[in-house]
Design a protein around this motif. Structure first.
Motif: not given
Length: 384
Positions: A208-211, A222-239
Motif C-alpha cells: 500500500e505504498v502508493q495506495t 484493501y478496505e474497499h474489498y473487505g480483505l484482511s492482509p497478514d502484512i501491509i506496507t506503507s510509506a509515501k503519503g504517511l509522512g
C-alpha cells in the motif's frame, strides 16, 4: 556539469516554493500539482498542521536511534494498528525498505523462500524489492536477481492457482497497480489471492505504498474489498514528505522479528514520526475520507464526460484520487501539453497519464485541472 548521478529523467522545472496544491518555479510561474511528490503530499504541500508538528519536534529531539524508547513511535504505531488489520509495526525510511522488511519477515516466519508477485508490479529498487517487481526494465543491467520470485499475470486467478503450493512463503500484491498503469484489482481476484494464501499457509502481503493513507478514499485501499492482509506496507503519503515507511503485520508474526532479526538506524525517526502523526490525524478526521471519495467520483465522472469519447482515450480508471487516463502512445505528448497549460501530471508506464492530486485539493482546483485536460484533448494536432 552536474555533480549528481543522472538517475532521473527530470522535468525542466526548478521548484523554489510549494504550498497546498501549488508549485512555483524559479521564474515565479505557478503550476497546479497533480503529482503530489508521487502520492506523497496527500494533505498538500507544507500543510500548516503538519508543519507545526514538525517544528515542535525539532525543538525536542531529532535523533537518538532505536537504542532508546520513543513515545511517539508507540503513538504512531497504535494509530496504524487502529486503522488497519495489523497488530504490530516496524518503522523504516521508505516504501522499498518497508517491502524489504515484509519479504524478510515472510521468509523468516514461514521458513519458505518462494514469493509470488505479479507482472507489471512495482515494489522498489533494492535487490529484493527489484526482484519482487514484475517489470523487466527494472531488472536490466543488474545481473542475477534474488532467487525464488515468480511473476504471474495480474487479475488472473487461474494463473495464481496453477503456481501456488505449500512451498510459497507469501503472495505480494498491489490492490491497484500504480507504476503498472493505475490498474485496479478485481474483487474476485483479490479475494482469491487471500483465500489461496490461507489454504497453503502463505502470507498475504499487500503493498500500500502508493495506495495507502487515504489516496483511494479509505485509509488503505484493501478496505474497499473487505480483505484482511497478514502484512501491509506503507510509506509515501504517511509522512507528507518526511522520509518514513512502515510495515504493519499481524500479532502472530512478532515471533519471527525478535531483537537482532532486523533493524535500521534512521527508521522511526522522531521528526518523521511527528509528521506522520499529524498526517494521520488529518486523514482520520471526520468526513475527510468521504470527501476524498466524493472528489474522486467527481473527477472520474467529469473526465468520462469531457474526454471519454476522444479517439485517443482507451480507458479512464482509478479509485479515489488515484486516476489513470490510458491513451497509448499519446501519453507523453499529453503530459507535456498539460505542463504547458500549468498542470503537472506524470506517467504510469508508457501509455497512461496519472493524476495524483493532494487529497486536500479544492473543487475549484479540480475544475481548473479538468478544464486544462479538456483543452489539451480538444487540440487535435496533439499527436505523436
Amino acid at each position: 556539469m552536474s555533480s549528481l548521478f543522472p538517475t532521473y529523467q527530470r522535468l525542466d522545472l526548478h521548484i523554489k516554493e510549494a504550498n497546498g496544491s501549488t508549485l512555483i518555479d524559479q521564474n515565479g510561474i505557478q503550476y497546479l500539482d497533480f503529482i503530489s511528490g508521487i502520492a506523497v503530499c496527500n494533505v498538500g504541500h507544507r500543510n500548516p498542521f503538519v508543519q507545526q508538528a514538525i517544528e515542535e519536534q525539532l525543538n525536542k529531539v531529532w535523533h537518538v536511534s532505536n537504542l532508546f524508547h520513543l513515545n511517539i513511535q508507540e503513538e504512531v504505531a497504535s494509530m496504524l494498528v487502529d486503522y488497519s488489520s495489523g497488530d504490530a509495526v516496524f518503522f523504516c525510511n521508505s516504501g522499498a525498505e518497508a517491502n524489504e522488511a515484509a519479504i524478510k519477515l515472510a521468509r523468516k516466519y514461514t521458513k519458505r523462500h518462494k514469493i509470488i508477485t505479479f507482472t507489471k508490479s512495482f515494489h522498489g529498487r533494492t535487490f529484493a524489492t527489484m526482484s519482487a517487481t514484475g517489470q523487466a526494465k527494472i531488472h536490466e543491467g543488474f545481473g542475477p536477481l534474488l532467487q525464488e520470485f515468480v511473476y504471474v499475470p495480474y487479475n488472473d486467478s487461474k494463473a495464481l492457482e496453477a503456481e501456488i503450493d505449500e512451498t510459497v512463503a507469501a503472495v505480494m500484491v498491489e490492490v491497484i497497480q500504480g507504476e503498472g498503469g493505475v490498474v485496479p484489482g478485481e474483487k474476485h481476484f483479490l479475494e482469491t489471492v487471500q483465500q489461496l494464501c490461507h489454504q497453503y499457509g502463505a502470507l498475504f502481503m499487500v503493498d500500500e505504498v502508493q495506495t495507502g493513507i487515504g489516496r483511494t478514499g479509505k485509509m488503505f485501499a484493501y478496505e474497499h474489498y473487505g480483505l484482511s492482509p497478514d502484512i501491509i506496507t506503507s510509506a509515501k503519503g504517511l509522512g507528507s514528505g518526511m522520509p518514513i515507511g512502515a510495515m504493519i503485520g499481524k500479532a502472530h508474526l512478532k515471533e519471527a522479528f525478535q531483537a537482532g532479526s532486523h533493524g535500521t538506524t534512521f527508521g522511526g525517526n522522531p521528526v518523521a514520526l511527528a509528521s506522520a502523526k499529524a498526517t494521520l490525524m488529518i486523514i482520520s478526521s471526520p468526513n475527510f475520507l468521504e470527501e476524498v471519495q466524493r472528489k474522486g467520483h467527481y473527477l472520474l465522472s467529469e473526465l468520462n464526460k469531457r474526454i471519454g469519447d476522444d479517439s485517443r482515450v482507451i480507458d479512464i480508471r482509478g479509485k479515489g484520487l488515484m486516476v489513470g487516463i490510458e491513451c497509448g502512445e499519446y501519453a507523453p505528448v499529453i503530459i507535456q501539453s498539460l505542463k504547458e497549460e500549468g498542470l503537472l501530471t506524470l506517467g504510469a508506464g508508457p501509455h497512461v497519464v496519472r493524476l495524483l492530486p493532494p487529497l486536500t485539493v479544492t473543487e475549484g482546483e479540480l475544475k481548473q485541472a479538468l478544464d486544462s485536460i479538456e483543452k489539451v484533448f480538444s487540440i487535435k494536432h496533439v499527436t505523436v
